[in-house]
Design a protein around this motif. Structure first.
Motif, PDB file in Angstrom:
ATOM      1  N   LEU A 207       0.877  -1.174   0.000  1.00 40.98           N
ATOM      2  CA  LEU A 207       0.000   0.000   0.000  1.00 40.98           C
ATOM      3  C   LEU A 207       0.913   1.223   0.000  1.00 40.98           C
ATOM      4  CD1 LEU A 207      -2.911   1.079   0.113  1.00 40.98           C
ATOM      5  CD2 LEU A 207      -2.715   1.077   2.610  1.00 40.98           C
ATOM      6  N   GLY A 208       1.205   1.732  -1.195  1.00 43.41           N
ATOM      7  CA  GLY A 208       2.167   2.821  -1.302  1.00 43.41           C
ATOM      8  C   GLY A 208       3.541   2.338  -0.866  1.00 43.41           C
ATOM      9  N   ALA A 209       4.167   3.096   0.054  1.00 43.79           N
ATOM     10  CA  ALA A 209       5.488   2.736   0.553  1.00 43.79           C
ATOM     11  C   ALA A 209       5.422   1.720   1.673  1.00 43.79           C
ATOM     12  CB  ALA A 209       6.218   3.986   1.032  1.00 43.79           C
ATOM     13  N   LEU A 210       4.213   1.366   2.081  1.00 41.26           N
ATOM     14  CA  LEU A 210       4.033   0.404   3.166  1.00 41.26           C
ATOM     15  C   LEU A 210       3.745  -0.979   2.598  1.00 41.26           C
ATOM     16  CD1 LEU A 210       1.763   2.560   5.521  1.00 41.26           C
ATOM     17  CD2 LEU A 210       4.258   2.293   5.621  1.00 41.26           C
ATOM     18  N   GLY A 218      -5.867 -12.811  13.005  1.00 36.36           N
ATOM     19  CA  GLY A 218      -6.498 -13.140  11.743  1.00 36.36           C
ATOM     20  C   GLY A 218      -7.683 -12.289  11.366  1.00 36.36           C
ATOM     21  N   SER A 219      -7.961 -11.231  12.122  1.00 38.66           N
ATOM     22  CA  SER A 219      -9.196 -10.478  11.891  1.00 38.66           C
ATOM     23  C   SER A 219      -9.053  -9.390  10.843  1.00 38.66           C
ATOM     24  CB  SER A 219      -9.673  -9.861  13.210  1.00 38.66           C
ATOM     25  OG  SER A 219      -8.700  -8.956  13.709  1.00 38.66           O
ATOM     26  N   VAL A 220      -7.858  -8.799  10.682  1.00 38.92           N
ATOM     27  CA  VAL A 220      -7.694  -7.684   9.755  1.00 38.92           C
ATOM     28  C   VAL A 220      -6.325  -7.788   9.079  1.00 38.92           C
ATOM     29  CG1 VAL A 220      -9.183  -6.082  11.015  1.00 38.92           C
ATOM     30  CG2 VAL A 220      -6.756  -6.212  11.600  1.00 38.92           C
ATOM     31  N   ASP A 221      -6.210  -7.081   7.928  1.00 39.07           N
ATOM     32  CA  ASP A 221      -4.887  -6.892   7.345  1.00 39.07           C
ATOM     33  C   ASP A 221      -4.525  -5.428   7.509  1.00 39.07           C
ATOM     34  OD1 ASP A 221      -6.780  -6.013   5.504  1.00 39.07           O
ATOM     35  OD2 ASP A 221      -5.487  -6.450   3.781  1.00 39.07           O
ATOM     36  N   LEU A 222      -3.243  -5.179   7.731  1.00 39.33           N
ATOM     37  CA  LEU A 222      -2.777  -3.853   8.102  1.00 39.33           C
ATOM     38  C   LEU A 222      -1.609  -3.439   7.223  1.00 39.33           C
ATOM     39  CD1 LEU A 222      -2.568  -4.672  11.913  1.00 39.33           C
ATOM     40  CD2 LEU A 222      -4.429  -3.399  10.819  1.00 39.33           C
TER      41      LEU A 222
END
Length: 487
Positions: A207-210, A218-222
């Motif tokens: 996600l961009g530079a990240l 397991g609930s979210v992606d960050l």
């Protein structure tokens, strides 16, 4: 012209066979079945043991992640709550200052230096997966896997085509044995238990530079900085097209002790591991005399040659229903072949129920918990058991010849008469030309080229020799012919 007379004496002493009955002991049934396991995508109970680790099934038979048909399965390393076996890593190495060796490139938006791709290839953004520290680590881990297991992994080309969520950037990455999930694959699993890992772990998306990580629960992606150490969680696609057996991943075959006979087989429960063919490295010859090829008894006796040797190597066997070879009834490790590829087999049938079976004997590398096992092509025969006594038929191994006839000496045919025992050897007489100064082992011809011929100059009480001189007149020559089966 004078002639030398030679009386040729041939003897076939009987061979006494000493049979040793091994004690038997009771062992727990083995969790083993014929063929590949029944698989369900994203099931938390049925995991697959591979390369010493436990893996979730996330793609199979057209469903789930990177799913093909029934000849392959996509696996994801299971989170175990203990330190990640493959450790933590940054997505791409970073330094605050230029190391001055040309290994890093300055990235102005972050005011930091990030590792170049292999060979110095440029990147546009440090979050790109191709050439990243993480991608190189995946290749390193793959190369460190046991070679025979690594060969079962189908390599994949990673691409960002048609991705809906955060894509992988930096271009396609070819020939990857291990790889992190993409955001699309993470969402496709849609099961928090399967996605959980005990710690945040890297995905290959950006996600961009990240770079993107999956959360510990397991609930979210960050989105996360590429320089933060996060868990390394590989996925892979495993070839299961030739699976011979499925067994419990932990302790499945351990209950079968080498040389202790057959134990019952029951369907594996929970996590499983696979036994796959490896005929080039797991050869085996099962050898029988003519009598043994149709023997009856409470114990079966054979010999074996050319079995694989080394760590965890055995001569193993299964009994399957003669009318349904997928119905595996019994399993045994007949002999430990780690130190020698040849020996004798004595197979007790105690505890085997009445019935008609197919007995399959094969060379097997039976490895530890969560490691794939490897087996060679079996030698098969029919075994009928009644009251603890088994009768062999349709023997598929090598039957040794019992032919030990001497047919000529020095080019002259002989017709031996007698019983061919030590007390009453067969005898024959021939006349040889006066120019024949001696009889050598090369002058002796048998009807079976596999028979062994031994010359005893002066009599059987003497040591064997390679030749015997002939005198004018009558000579006695002592010859022992041993058939291929030892008789």
């Amino acid at each position: 012209m004078m002639k030398r007379m030679g009386k040729i004496w041939a003897v076939l002493p009987a061979l006494a066979l000493l049979l040793a009955l091994l004690p038997t002991a009771a062992f727990a049934d083995a969790g083993i079945q014929a063929g590949a396991p029944a698989l369900t995508v994203n099931a938390t109970v049925r995991t697959i043991g591979f390369a010493g680790q436990e893996w979730y099934v996330i793609g199979y038979d057209g469903a789930g992640v990177y799913a093909g048909g029934t000849d392959s399965v996509t696996l994801l390393l299971k989170g175990s709550g203990i330190p990640n076996p493959y450790g933590d890593s940054v997505h791409r190495a970073m330094l605050e200052n230029d190391p001055g060796d040309g290994s890093m490139t300055y990235y102005p938006p972050a005011y930091k230096y990030y590792a170049n791709n292999p060979g110095g290839a440029p990147w546009t953004n440090p979050s790109e997966y191709r050439g990243s520290t993480l991608q190189q680590l995946m290749e390193t881990i793959a190369e460190a896997l046991p070679a025979k297991e690594r060969a079962l992994i189908n390599a994949r080309t990673l691409t960002s085509n048609n991705e809906i969520h955060e894509p992988m950037t930096g271009g396609d990455v070819a020939d990857q044995k291990l790889w992190p999930l993409s955001s699309d694959e993470w969402y496709a699993i849609n099961n928090n238990t399967i996605r959980s890992f005990g710690s945040h772990f890297w995905l290959r998306s950006a996600l961009g530079a990240l770079a993107v990580v999956g959360s510990a629960n397991g609930s979210v992606d960050l989105a996360d900085s590429v320089s933060n150490p996060r868990g390394v969680r590989p996925a892979l696609n495993l070839d299961i097209s030739g699976v011979l057996f499925t067994s419990d991943a932990v302790g499945g075959k351990a209950s079968a002790a080498a040389g202790s006979g057959f134990i019952g087989a029951e369907a594996p429960a929970g996590g499983v591991k696979l036994t796959v063919p490896n005929p080039d490295n797991q050869a085996l010859d099962i050898i029988a005399t003519a009598a043994q090829s149709g023997q009856s008894g409470t114990t079966l006796d054979f010999s074996y040659e050319h079995a694989a040797t080394g760590t965890n190597q055995y001569v193993s066997a299964v009994l399957t229903d003669n009318n349904d070879h997928d119905a595996l009834k019994y399993y045994a490790k007949l002999a430990d072949s780690s130190g020698s590829g040849s020996g004798a087999l004595s197979i007790p049938l105690s505890g085997v129920a009445n019935g008609t079976y197919t007995l399959k004997i094969f060379s097997e590398q039976a490895n530890g918990d969560n490691y794939t096992d490897f087996a060679g092509t079996p030698v098969s025969m029919t075994l009928t058991v009644n009251g603890g006594t088994g009768t062999v038929s349709e023997f598929g191994g090598t039957v040794l010849s019992d032919n030990a006839e001497l047919v000529s000496v020095a080019g002259i045919s002989v017709l031996p008469v007698g019983t061919g025992t030590a007390g009453s050897p067969k005898t024959a007489g021939i006349t040889v030309a006066s120019g024949q100064a001696s009889i050598t082992a090369a002058d002796l011809v048998t009807s079976d080229t596999n028979a062994a011929v031994t010359l005893y100059p002066g009599g059987f009480a003497n040591a064997p020799g390679v030749s015997q001189a002939l005198n004018e007149g009558t000579n006695e020559v002592y010859i022992k012919v041993t058939a291929e089966d030892g008789t």
